[in-house]
Motif scaffolding. Structure first.
Motif, mmCIF file in Angstrom:
data_model
loop_
_atom_site.group_PDB
_atom_site.id
_atom_site.type_symbol
_atom_site.label_atom_id
_atom_site.label_comp_id
_atom_site.label_asym_id
_atom_site.label_seq_id
_atom_site.Cartn_x
_atom_site.Cartn_y
_atom_site.Cartn_z
ATOM 1 N N GLU A 113 92.489 55.792 25.533
ATOM 2 C CA GLU A 113 92.205 55.081 24.154
ATOM 3 C C GLU A 113 91.130 56.131 23.393
ATOM 4 N N THR A 114 91.161 55.867 22.125
ATOM 5 C CA THR A 114 90.366 56.532 21.167
ATOM 6 C C THR A 114 88.966 56.554 21.534
ATOM 7 N N GLN B 24 88.174 58.544 24.605
ATOM 8 C CA GLN B 24 88.170 60.224 24.315
ATOM 9 C C GLN B 24 87.200 60.511 23.404
ATOM 10 N N VAL B 25 86.715 59.753 22.549
ATOM 11 C CA VAL B 25 85.344 60.057 21.829
ATOM 12 C C VAL B 25 83.960 60.453 22.663
ATOM 13 N N SER C 284 99.112 62.890 17.376
ATOM 14 C CA SER C 284 98.826 61.911 18.359
ATOM 15 C C SER C 284 97.527 62.121 19.122
ATOM 16 N N HIS C 285 96.881 63.305 18.589
ATOM 17 C CA HIS C 285 95.784 63.890 19.178
ATOM 18 C C HIS C 285 94.549 64.108 18.247
ATOM 19 N N GLU D 129 91.595 63.021 17.991
ATOM 20 C CA GLU D 129 90.380 63.039 18.588
ATOM 21 C C GLU D 129 89.946 64.459 19.085
#
Length: 251
Positions: free
Chosen positions: A18-19, A22-23, A50-51, A53
């Protein structure tokens, strides 16, 4: 917590997270001051849509780095992609602001070394087995063609002019047409070698008018000279007639 040996596998696996997750991961990577050379190989696996982040985190890291040959190869190895994918352009513009001369030399050297790959199908096949080593010349030209909308000064440098000229001579006709706007920068900067249709058509009437004026002047000069010759010849003929008349009177 993070080890460089396993970092690439973790980053690849995190692309499915999930975002928020990843952050948090990229904040940990930044806190550990990981080498960019360990992270950059993941770049070719990232998709713009899609990526976001991962691309944002790597973009911030690259903006703080000084350009090198290896970093440039990895950045230009990305697909040109749609117009909305400005990752490569953003990195190159950031390097232009701080290290324009170095970037120009690196791009020129890389493009010059890859130009034969465009012109020779055999060399292209051999390069395909080592695609990760360096991007193709056509891909480099694609990124440079998109970069020209953000900066023009980079292309005015001598090393870039020579590299673009070499690439233009090595490209096929279809590739020259595809990158015509990019190669036009070489023609404009050279000066006097422009091939614009408008300028060519504008010069022809002026030349024809000048030629007509010169022709008229030549004709008028020759006509004046011929008339003067006639005036000079006529008195001579008159003198000869007088001599004949005198001879007849003496008889």
């Amino acid at each position: 917590i993070l080890q460089e040996d396993s970092l690439q596998n973790i980053l690849t696996a995190s692309l499915m997270w999930e975002t928020f997750e990843q952050v948090c991961l990229w904040q940990l990577v930044s806190a550990h001051s990981m080498s960019i050379s360990t992270i950059i190989p993941v770049l070719t696996k990232l998709d713009f849509a899609s990526h976001a982040e991962a691309l944002t985190a790597i973009l911030l890291m690259l903006q703080q780095e000084k350009p090198t040959a290896e970093l440039l190869k990895e950045v230009l190895s990305r697909d040109v992609g749609p117009n909305c994918d400005l990752f490569v352009v953003s990195v190159l513009l950031a390097w232009c602001r701080e290290h324009e001369d170095i970037l120009a030399e690196l791009i020129a050297a890389l493009l010059s070394s890859r130009c034969p790959a465009v012109a020779s199908p055999n060399k292209r096949k051999r390069a395909g087995t080592r695609a990760s080593a360096a991007p193709s010349a056509e891909r480099i030209l694609g990124h440079l063609d998109r970069l020209r909308t953000g900066t023009r000064h980079l292309y005015k440098l001598d090393v870039m002019q020579k590299a673009l000229q070499q690439a233009q001579s090595a490209c096929s006709d279809s590739q020259k047409s595809q990158f015509s706007n990019l190669f036009a920068l070489v023609e404009v900067d050279e000066g006097g070698s422009g091939r614009g249709k408008g300028s060519g058509r504008g010069r022809r009437p002026a030349n024809s008018v000048a030629k007509r004026k010169i022709a008229k002047d030549i004709i008028s000069d020759t006509s004046d000279e011929s008339s003067e010759d006639e005036e000079i010849v006529k008195p001579k003929q008159a003198k000869k007639r007088k001599k004949n008349l005198v001879g007849s009177d003496s008889d």
